[in-house]
Design an enzyme around this catalytic site. Structure first.
Site, PDB file in Angstrom:
ATOM      1  N   PRO A 152       5.416 -20.314  35.399  1.00 56.68           N
ATOM      2  CA  PRO A 152       5.563 -18.860  35.277  1.00 56.68           C
ATOM      3  C   PRO A 152       6.863 -18.414  34.631  1.00 56.68           C
ATOM      4  CG  PRO A 152       6.046 -19.541  37.497  1.00 56.68           C
ATOM      5  CD  PRO A 152       5.667 -20.784  36.760  1.00 56.68           C
ATOM      6  N   CYS A 153       7.020 -18.681  33.355  1.00 53.39           N
ATOM      7  CA  CYS A 153       8.286 -18.316  32.720  1.00 53.39           C
ATOM      8  C   CYS A 153       8.359 -16.817  32.444  1.00 53.39           C
ATOM      9  CB  CYS A 153       8.501 -19.107  31.437  1.00 53.39           C
ATOM     10  SG  CYS A 153       7.166 -18.978  30.280  1.00 53.39           S
ATOM     11  N   HIS A 154       7.266 -16.093  32.717  1.00 51.10           N
ATOM     12  CA  HIS A 154       7.318 -14.636  32.540  1.00 51.10           C
ATOM     13  C   HIS A 154       8.105 -13.984  33.678  1.00 51.10           C
ATOM     14  CE1 HIS A 154       3.753 -15.535  34.992  1.00 51.10           C
ATOM     15  NE2 HIS A 154       4.032 -14.428  35.625  1.00 51.10           N
TER      16      HIS A 154
END
Length: 120
Positions: A67-69
DNA sequence: CGACGAAGTCGCC
DNA sequence: GGCGACTTCGTCG
């Protein structure tokens, strides 16, 4: 639903993180849904600079499995997002219940302090 | 190996 | 709120 090779990758990273990039990915998995952390804090934890963290995230082929967002700017801006751009990043965050207005996130959704504490 | 450039940050205006 | 300097390291030549 995850593809088979994505699952294998996730398991591989969980079992034996090989690179600093893997470590970053593991840290991301600690962020609860609906919260975010800053590039700055991740950099602090890994003893590097925010720019480098951004590089690692940009190389993340497994988004949004990893989940790099959920990584945003220290000052509340969204920061970048590689495939899909800011549009996609804003949408993903909203889906998770983060309120985003004018491409900015409110200070109370930051998980930075708790994340640091988890690691002490 | 050396050079390049990037999903940020800080200080100054 | 805009602008420039600075940083670090994976990738490419």
């Amino acid at each position: 639903m995850l593809k088979e090779n994505e699952i294998e990758t996730a398991i591989r990273i969980l079992r034996e993180p090989r690179t600093r990039m893997d470590i970053v990915y593991l840290l991301l998995l600690l962020i609860p849904i609906g919260k975010v952390v800053s590039y700055s804090t991740l950099a602090h934890i890994l003893k590097t600079t925010p720019r480098v963290i951004a590089r690692y995230l940009a190389m993340n082929k497994y988004a949004p499995l990893i989940p790099c967002h959920r990584v945003v700017t220290k000052r509340g801006e969204l920061g970048g997002y590689t495939p899909g751009g800011r549009e996609m990043k804003r949408r993903l965050l909203r889906l998770e219940g983060v309120e985003v207005q004018q491409d900015r996130v409110p200070t109370h959704v930051y998980f930075d302090c708790q994340l640091k504490q988890l690691l002490t």
